[in-house]
Design an enzyme around this catalytic site. Structure first.
Site, PDB file in Angstrom:
ATOM      1  CB  SER B  34      -0.901  -0.005   1.232  1.00 27.30           C
ATOM      2  OG  SER B  34      -1.679   1.157   1.254  1.00 27.30           O
ATOM      3  CB  ILE B  84       2.433  10.665   1.897  1.00 29.90           C
ATOM      4  CG1 ILE B  84       3.690  10.010   1.310  1.00 29.90           C
ATOM      5  CG2 ILE B  84       1.527  11.215   0.796  1.00 29.90           C
ATOM      6  CD1 ILE B  84       4.623  10.912   0.585  1.00 29.90           C
ATOM      7  N   GLY B  85       1.093  11.554   4.606  1.00 30.75           N
ATOM      8  CA  GLY B  85      -0.115  11.965   5.316  1.00 30.75           C
ATOM      9  C   GLY B  85      -1.396  11.494   4.664  1.00 30.75           C
ATOM     10  CG  LEU B  86      -2.740   8.075   5.392  1.00 35.17           C
ATOM     11  CD1 LEU B  86      -3.679   7.670   6.532  1.00 35.17           C
ATOM     12  CD2 LEU B  86      -2.339   6.846   4.598  1.00 35.17           C
ATOM     13  CB  CYS B 143      -5.216   5.707  10.942  1.00 35.46           C
ATOM     14  SG  CYS B 143      -5.383   6.738   9.501  1.00 35.46           S
ATOM     15  CE  LYS B 180       1.308  -2.258   5.592  1.00 35.34           C
ATOM     16  NZ  LYS B 180       1.524  -1.586   4.319  1.00 35.34           N
ATOM     17  CB  ILE B 206       6.035  -4.636   9.395  1.00 33.05           C
ATOM     18  CG1 ILE B 206       7.321  -4.341   8.616  1.00 33.05           C
ATOM     19  CG2 ILE B 206       6.169  -5.850  10.260  1.00 33.05           C
ATOM     20  CD1 ILE B 206       8.513  -3.972   9.490  1.00 33.05           C
ATOM     21  N   GLY B 232      11.863   0.302   2.793  1.00 27.72           N
ATOM     22  CA  GLY B 232      12.990  -0.091   1.955  1.00 27.72           C
ATOM     23  C   GLY B 232      13.779  -1.234   2.574  1.00 27.72           C
ATOM     24  N   GLY B 286       7.128  -2.945  -2.206  1.00 26.09           N
ATOM     25  CA  GLY B 286       6.779  -1.563  -1.900  1.00 26.09           C
ATOM     26  C   GLY B 286       7.756  -0.557  -2.449  1.00 26.09           C
TER      27      GLY B 286
END
Lengths: 283, 324
Positions: B34, B84-86, B143, B180, B206, B232, B286
């Site tokens: 995601s 990013i802050g979704l 969140c 998640k 994770i 990463g 990812g």
């Protein structure tokens, strides 16, 4: 946006040009897709590199016959230092062409091209395109110091209307590129202004052009991790066609934006009226 | 239970990659993580989405969200830090504009959902019922919970339980619900256990690890949000440890065994194999996508070859093999 390709590109040339580096890459199928304002995202250090993020550069020239593209870069961090250590014959994983190209009015137009440092890299192919349509161009090229200028001779080969500025006064007019801007726009009766460089330069050019009632297109240099539109790191506040401001990705919605649509003085902030500001606690 | 692999290498084409997913299966185990593949449009230029086992979307919330101001990222050794802050336009926009496009391309979509309240997770889940293309939901428990002092849901077994239960209650029974998890907890198995007890059909692990990069020129944190999520290859050993730990708890009978979708620094097929051997039934690529936009399909091919080279005729034979 162009449909990008991922290729293993061969380094044909890597040489100094003033205080910068010129990098020529050969890869099948890319040059023929390039328009002025497109950029290339380069992976540095190979598949095991600890540097995961691609480095993005405006494409200076594309030669479909030789299947080459050319970029200009400065050593600014460990990625560009690593790139500068490459040698002709080495290969680099590239993704190109990326981004939205400059909008170019159809027909003959007088255009003023304004750039800071190697931000002038995409301007010469743009100048060729405008001239091929019967238009004419003028340049203002600026930098902090003389060795940071790029493309002055290339510009002079195209037009006598070239102004050069340096902040230290070592070459041309002492001051920033925006100093002679209004005068230059009027002198060549510019119908459109293009600018590429750091945000404060673009903001100043966009404001001046708008005040003069002239269209302005700006190519931004935002920090970006992927270049292809998935990482969401390169955003800036832009007013959409529907009048709603959103954080637009410089890599896919840009890098070339209508300068009047970017909310320059709010880059790096969350404007209170941008879509989704309330959810961030901004009112 | 994994079986002993055959001796000698196999033909990669003969490896059965069918992967457990929720209570069912997927044609192969590779997904996107995601936040790293958008809603699929960009990476579709580099690989056919239908060839991936699934694609996990960016996290979607019920309402539009601007995300944080820039700068939003910093490169770190073998990784990156992001805040990013979704950013997103909300669930209705996703259902109307993004999901049909994905479904037309045959993508199997695991939709990552979140909210600042338990009901907001449920609101997203409800709107995804009956939508073509959706194969499951991933509740992003990272969140901040506004009703609980802003603590992240996934840091607490009880709040994690509440979210999973609320989503499981309203979601279509045929859609698996994945939870998640974050590794930034005292005991990830306690949170995993709570999620499974609440009805989670699978676990994703994770999420990014909390970190801070300080700009030594400005002498201030580099990200506008101060801290961000580290991702990463730098975090891979932590992620593999978490998968191993939770899988071990399931094997020990501490709670019901559900499939694990493993992620965290997967760059190659051998990285993916580590997760499978630790106990993951699926893997998600990812941050490697930022380096190599064709990474997900490449990882799938490399994983197939790696399994064949080790004599595993079926992916399921390798799942949890490191525990034998």
């Amino acid at each position: 946006m162009a449909h990008p390709l991922q290729r293993q590109a061969e380094i044909v040339e890597l040489s100094p040009v003033g205080g910068h580096h010129r990098l020529v890459l050969r890869a099948e199928g890319i040059a023929e897709r390039v328009l002025p304002g497109h950029f290339v995202a380069v992976a540095v250090g190979g598949p095991d590199s600890s540097m995961l993020l691609r480095r993005s550069f405006f494409i200076h020239r594309a030669d479909p016959t030789a299947e080459t593209i050319e970029v200009v870069f400065a050593e600014q961090g460990r990625g560009t230092r690593e790139l500068a250590r490459c040698r002709p014959g080495d290969t680099l994983d590239i993704v190109a062409p990326l981004g939205n190209a400059f909008s170019v009015p159809s027909g003959a137009v007088s255009a003023l091209l304004v750039a800071g440092g190697y931000g002038s890299a995409p301007m010469f192919a743009l100048a060729d395109l405008i001239r091929a349509q019967g238009g004419s161009v003028g340049f203002i090229l600026g930098a902090a110091t003389g060795d940071r200028l790029f493309g002055v001779e290339e510009a002079r080969a195209l037009t006598p209307d070239v102004l050069v500025t340096t902040e230290d006064g070592s070459v041309g007019i002492r001051g920033r590129v925006t100093l002679p801007l209004t005068e230059a726009m009027r002198a060549i009766e510019a119908g459109v202004v293009y600018a590429c460089g750091p945000t404060d330069l673009l903001e100043a050019v966009a404001e001046t052009a708008t005040a003069e009632g002239v269209r302005c297109f700006t190519a931004v240099e935002e920090d970006m991790a992927c270049g292809i539109g998935v990482c969401m790191t390169c955003v800036l506040p832009v007013v959409g066609d529907d009048g709603v401001s959103r954080f637009a990705r410089a890599c896919v919605e840009g890098p070339c934006f209508d300068g009047s649509r970017v909310r320059w003085d709010e880059v790096g902030t969350i404007p209170a009226d941008i879509e989704g500001a309330a959810a961030m606690g901004v009112h | 239970m994994a079986t002993t692999p055959r001796l000698g290498a196999l033909d990669p084409a003969a490896v059965d990659l069918t992967a457990p997913f929720g209570g069912g299966t997927l044609p192969n185990p590779v997904s996107t993580a995601s936040g790293c593949a958008g809603y699929g449009r960009e990476i579709a230029k580099f690989q056919p989405l239908a060839e991936l086992g699934s694609i996990t979307t960016r996290t979607i919330m019920p309402y539009p969200r601007a995300g944080r101001a820039t700068p939003r990222m910093a490169e770190t050794p073998s990784g990156m830090l992001n805040g990013i802050g979704l950013q997103g336009s909300g669930i209705e926009h996703f259902v109307e504009h993004e999901l049909p496009w994905l479904a037309e391309r045959g993508a199997r979509v695991l939709v990552s959902i979140a909210g600042e309240r338990v009901e907001e997770f449920a609101e997203c889940a409800r709107l995804l019922n009956g939508r073509p293309g959706v194969i499951g939901l991933e509740a992003n428990l990272s969140c901040p919970d506004v009703d609980n002092r802003g603590l992240v849901f996934a840091c607490n077994p009880a709040t994690s339980y509440d979210v999973v239960q609320a989503v499981r209650e309203v979601a279509d029974p045929v859609l698996p619900v994945y939870a998640k998890l974050t590794a930034d907890v005292t005991s990830i198995t306690d949170v995993a256990k709570a999620c499974v007890k609440a009805g989670a059909d699978g676990l994703s692990m994770i999420n990014t690890l909390l970190g801070i990069v300080i700009d030594t020129d400005t002498l201030r944190p580099h990200l506008t949000g101060t801290s961000g999520g580290l991702s990463g290859p730098a975090i891979r050993p932590v992620a593999v440890r978490c998968v191993h730990q939770v899988h071990a708890a399931m094997r020990a009978g501490e709670f019901a065994a559900v499939p694990i979708l493993g992620m965290g620094g997967i760059r190659t097929g051998l990285d993916a194999l580590q997760f499978v051997l630790a106990g993951a039934s699926g893997v998600a690529v990812g941050t490697a996508i930022f380096n190599d936009p064709s990474a997900p399909l490449r990882v799938l091919d490399e994983l197939r070859a790696a399994l064949a080279a080790r004599g595993f005729a079926e992916l399921t034979d390798a799942i949890g093999y490191a525990h034998q």
